[in-house]
Design a protein around this motif. Sequence first.
Motif, mmCIF file in Angstrom:
data_model
loop_
_atom_site.group_PDB
_atom_site.id
_atom_site.type_symbol
_atom_site.label_atom_id
_atom_site.label_comp_id
_atom_site.label_asym_id
_atom_site.label_seq_id
_atom_site.Cartn_x
_atom_site.Cartn_y
_atom_site.Cartn_z
ATOM 1 N N PRO A 299 0.806 -1.221 0.000
ATOM 2 C CA PRO A 299 0.000 0.000 0.000
ATOM 3 C C PRO A 299 0.843 1.277 0.000
ATOM 4 C CG PRO A 299 0.033 -0.964 2.192
ATOM 5 C CD PRO A 299 0.808 -1.897 1.308
ATOM 6 N N ASP A 300 2.137 1.143 0.200
ATOM 7 C CA ASP A 300 2.995 2.333 0.276
ATOM 8 C C ASP A 300 3.709 2.642 -1.030
ATOM 9 O OD1 ASP A 300 2.416 2.733 3.032
ATOM 10 O OD2 ASP A 300 3.754 1.058 3.491
ATOM 11 N N ALA A 301 3.779 1.674 -1.935
ATOM 12 C CA ALA A 301 4.524 1.885 -3.183
ATOM 13 C C ALA A 301 3.924 3.056 -3.965
ATOM 14 C CB ALA A 301 4.495 0.618 -4.022
ATOM 15 N N ARG A 302 4.762 4.026 -4.300
ATOM 16 C CA ARG A 302 4.310 5.172 -5.098
ATOM 17 C C ARG A 302 4.978 5.104 -6.457
ATOM 18 N NH1 ARG A 302 2.676 9.655 -1.430
ATOM 19 N NH2 ARG A 302 2.906 8.816 0.669
ATOM 20 N N TYR A 303 4.201 5.303 -7.502
ATOM 21 C CA TYR A 303 4.756 5.251 -8.860
ATOM 22 C C TYR A 303 3.790 5.941 -9.820
ATOM 23 C CZ TYR A 303 1.543 1.257 -9.093
ATOM 24 O OH TYR A 303 0.422 0.448 -9.026
ATOM 25 N N THR A 304 4.225 6.021 -11.073
ATOM 26 C CA THR A 304 3.421 6.681 -12.097
ATOM 27 C C THR A 304 2.881 5.630 -13.060
ATOM 28 O OG1 THR A 304 4.808 8.653 -11.922
ATOM 29 C CG2 THR A 304 3.465 8.443 -13.907
ATOM 30 N N LEU A 305 1.570 5.615 -13.282
ATOM 31 C CA LEU A 305 0.982 4.669 -14.242
ATOM 32 C C LEU A 305 1.536 4.973 -15.635
ATOM 33 C CD1 LEU A 305 -2.727 4.609 -13.007
ATOM 34 C CD2 LEU A 305 -0.953 2.873 -12.638
ATOM 35 N N SER A 306 1.730 3.899 -16.411
ATOM 36 C CA SER A 306 2.400 4.073 -17.692
ATOM 37 C C SER A 306 1.934 3.042 -18.707
ATOM 38 C CB SER A 306 3.918 3.975 -17.434
ATOM 39 O OG SER A 306 4.561 3.208 -18.389
ATOM 40 N N ASP A 307 2.208 3.317 -19.973
ATOM 41 C CA ASP A 307 1.904 2.369 -21.048
ATOM 42 C C ASP A 307 2.882 1.198 -21.050
ATOM 43 O OD1 ASP A 307 -0.131 4.064 -21.977
ATOM 44 O OD2 ASP A 307 1.190 5.080 -23.387
ATOM 45 N N GLU A 308 3.998 1.355 -20.365
ATOM 46 C CA GLU A 308 5.032 0.312 -20.359
ATOM 47 C C GLU A 308 4.626 -0.834 -19.427
ATOM 48 O OE1 GLU A 308 7.634 0.789 -22.413
ATOM 49 O OE2 GLU A 308 6.684 2.715 -22.874
ATOM 50 N N GLY A 309 4.946 -2.033 -19.849
ATOM 51 C CA GLY A 309 4.791 -3.182 -18.957
ATOM 52 C C GLY A 309 3.370 -3.646 -18.727
ATOM 53 N N LEU A 310 2.433 -3.167 -19.509
ATOM 54 C CA LEU A 310 1.047 -3.627 -19.348
ATOM 55 C C LEU A 310 0.887 -5.024 -19.947
ATOM 56 C CD1 LEU A 310 -0.851 -0.372 -20.400
ATOM 57 C CD2 LEU A 310 -0.645 -1.287 -18.075
ATOM 58 N N HIS A 311 -0.069 -5.763 -19.426
ATOM 59 C CA HIS A 311 -0.342 -7.101 -19.958
ATOM 60 C C HIS A 311 -1.436 -7.097 -21.008
ATOM 61 C CE1 HIS A 311 1.997 -7.919 -16.392
ATOM 62 N NE2 HIS A 311 2.245 -9.112 -16.896
ATOM 63 N N THR A 312 -2.290 -6.075 -20.998
ATOM 64 C CA THR A 312 -3.309 -5.998 -22.040
ATOM 65 C C THR A 312 -2.629 -5.848 -23.397
ATOM 66 O OG1 THR A 312 -5.183 -4.773 -22.940
ATOM 67 C CG2 THR A 312 -3.592 -3.486 -21.688
ATOM 68 N N THR A 317 -2.858 2.866 -21.778
ATOM 69 C CA THR A 317 -3.871 3.146 -20.756
ATOM 70 C C THR A 317 -4.181 4.642 -20.752
ATOM 71 O OG1 THR A 317 -4.295 3.306 -18.370
ATOM 72 C CG2 THR A 317 -1.984 3.171 -19.031
ATOM 73 N N PRO A 318 -5.451 4.995 -20.586
ATOM 74 C CA PRO A 318 -5.783 6.427 -20.523
ATOM 75 C C PRO A 318 -5.279 7.081 -19.231
ATOM 76 C CG PRO A 318 -7.717 5.128 -19.985
ATOM 77 C CD PRO A 318 -6.663 4.151 -20.422
ATOM 78 N N PHE A 319 -4.789 6.264 -18.298
ATOM 79 C CA PHE A 319 -4.318 6.802 -17.014
ATOM 80 C C PHE A 319 -2.810 7.037 -16.995
ATOM 81 C CE2 PHE A 319 -8.127 4.199 -16.103
ATOM 82 C CZ PHE A 319 -8.965 5.188 -15.610
ATOM 83 N N ALA A 320 -2.138 6.825 -18.137
ATOM 84 C CA ALA A 320 -0.684 7.021 -18.175
ATOM 85 C C ALA A 320 -0.344 8.425 -17.675
ATOM 86 C CB ALA A 320 -0.169 6.823 -19.596
ATOM 87 N N GLY A 321 0.673 8.497 -16.817
ATOM 88 C CA GLY A 321 1.105 9.790 -16.278
ATOM 89 C C GLY A 321 0.518 10.101 -14.916
ATOM 90 N N MET A 322 -0.482 9.321 -14.480
ATOM 91 C CA MET A 322 -1.074 9.608 -13.166
ATOM 92 C C MET A 322 -0.248 8.987 -12.047
ATOM 93 S SD MET A 322 -5.174 9.431 -13.941
ATOM 94 C CE MET A 322 -5.617 9.633 -12.222
ATOM 95 N N ARG A 323 -0.024 9.755 -11.003
ATOM 96 C CA ARG A 323 0.684 9.257 -9.819
ATOM 97 C C ARG A 323 -0.276 8.427 -8.980
ATOM 98 N NH1 ARG A 323 5.714 8.712 -9.032
ATOM 99 N NH2 ARG A 323 5.610 9.202 -6.800
ATOM 100 N N VAL A 324 0.170 7.248 -8.563
ATOM 101 C CA VAL A 324 -0.674 6.411 -7.705
ATOM 102 C C VAL A 324 0.135 5.881 -6.530
ATOM 103 C CG1 VAL A 324 -2.320 5.689 -9.483
ATOM 104 C CG2 VAL A 324 -0.200 4.390 -9.159
ATOM 105 N N GLN A 325 -0.601 5.365 -5.559
ATOM 106 C CA GLN A 325 0.015 4.749 -4.391
ATOM 107 C C GLN A 325 -0.673 3.421 -4.128
ATOM 108 O OE1 GLN A 325 0.249 7.177 -0.850
ATOM 109 N NE2 GLN A 325 0.591 5.388 0.462
ATOM 110 N N GLY A 326 0.106 2.317 -4.193
ATOM 111 C CA GLY A 326 -0.467 0.983 -3.993
ATOM 112 C C GLY A 326 -0.178 0.108 -5.200
ATOM 113 N N ARG A 327 0.554 -0.991 -4.963
ATOM 114 C CA ARG A 327 0.957 -1.856 -6.072
ATOM 115 C C ARG A 327 0.603 -3.314 -5.773
ATOM 116 N NH1 ARG A 327 5.098 -1.237 -9.918
ATOM 117 N NH2 ARG A 327 6.257 0.351 -8.774
ATOM 118 N N VAL A 328 0.104 -4.013 -6.788
ATOM 119 C CA VAL A 328 -0.162 -5.445 -6.660
ATOM 120 C C VAL A 328 1.176 -6.175 -6.670
ATOM 121 C CG1 VAL A 328 -1.179 -7.470 -7.782
ATOM 122 C CG2 VAL A 328 -2.416 -5.289 -7.788
ATOM 123 N N ARG A 329 1.437 -6.959 -5.624
ATOM 124 C CA ARG A 329 2.691 -7.722 -5.553
ATOM 125 C C ARG A 329 2.493 -9.179 -5.950
ATOM 126 N NH1 ARG A 329 6.846 -5.836 -2.504
ATOM 127 N NH2 ARG A 329 7.889 -7.574 -3.534
#
Length: 361
Positions: A299-312, A317-329
């Motif tokens: 829940p603490d991981a902070r990063y920027t959503l991006s087109d890189e590394g997606l599985h779709t 993604t329309p959310f590329a560039g948005m800062r988020v907090q919380g990563r699936v491990r």
Amino acid sequence: MGASVAILRLPGLIDAHVHLREPGGEAKEDMTSGSAAALAGGVTLVLDMPNTTPPVVDGAMLARKQRLARQKALCDIGFYLGATGSNADEAASLAGQAVGLKIYLDQTYGPLRIQDLAALLAHFRAWPATRPIAVHAEGLMMAVAIGLARSFGRRLHLCHVSRAAEIALIRAAKESGAALTCEVTPHHLFLSQADARRLGPYGSMRPPLATAADVAALWANLEAVDCIATDHAPHTRAEKEGDSPPPGVPGLETMLPLLLTAVAEGRLTLERLVALTCIAPRRIFGLPDQPDTWVEVDPDARYTLSDEGLHTRCGWTPFAGMRVQGRVRRVILRGQTAFEDGQVRVRPGVGQVVGLRTRQC
Ligand code: NCD
Ligand code: ZN
Ligand code: ZN
Ligand code: ZN
């Protein structure tokens, strides 16, 4: 990532509205790439929409989709049946194998749309009252759908609610006792018309992104919302940059980070997140329990959503560039590590099909 920290455990998410595109749209997505995107987003059960090519409107197509899922899925899948002008009785006879009946009342992507009142009546009469009828019904059409459902005593599920007036109507209908449930998408909660201008075709979907006031109304009325569903609707970059870009955006991989960010910001509680993305969809669609299935997030991981590394397969993604907090491990599906640190760890075929008649062996 860093040396972590408290890991948070959530139940596997259920996404009640996805388009995995197979068959006919494999350049956008297929069952394997789409279910990989689901796992990457902490989603272990998806409900797949019927607007494929050909659409899922009869027993033969439903059986074909079930077979495909058994061979190719990395997570569990349930299927909607699509309503046409002439399949009310056949659809009703297949209700036990479907998660719901999908009726398109507006023009959107794909061939399914009903504009004829008699055809609508046939479906609202024939479909069993025990299972939901899900509708794509924007604005006035939403009022039409609610009226039909009330007249015939059918359970209605309203897809992708996006406007202040719609959520106001839903509130009023629920307060007057209507057997109504609804979903909201992450893109209608986290993006608005200002983003649509910036994103061009990559921000175009049905219903379109709404005003900042509409977005605020969805947040302010979140207690009238039953679930959050992505309407994961991938299209290729070539299609989006072509002459008539199809509507729709992917969403499976970004829903949970966006919602965890809202939790970190105090706009949502974790308990409510779980209700909206797991408990409510399971109840609404009568979905089976998934034993030993959970998601571990940092829940603490902070990063920027991006087109890189997606599985779709669509790769954006329309959310590329948005800062988020919380990563699936890590994602555990029936006791097996299905996804860990960006990698799928299971083989196509581990996913189970909801409502399958034959034994899965
Ligand atoms: C969806 C699609 O591409 O299949 N597109 C969309 O803009 N939402 C269709 C739909 O859900 O209406
Ligand atoms: Zn729709
Ligand atoms: Zn959709
Ligand atoms: Zn077996």
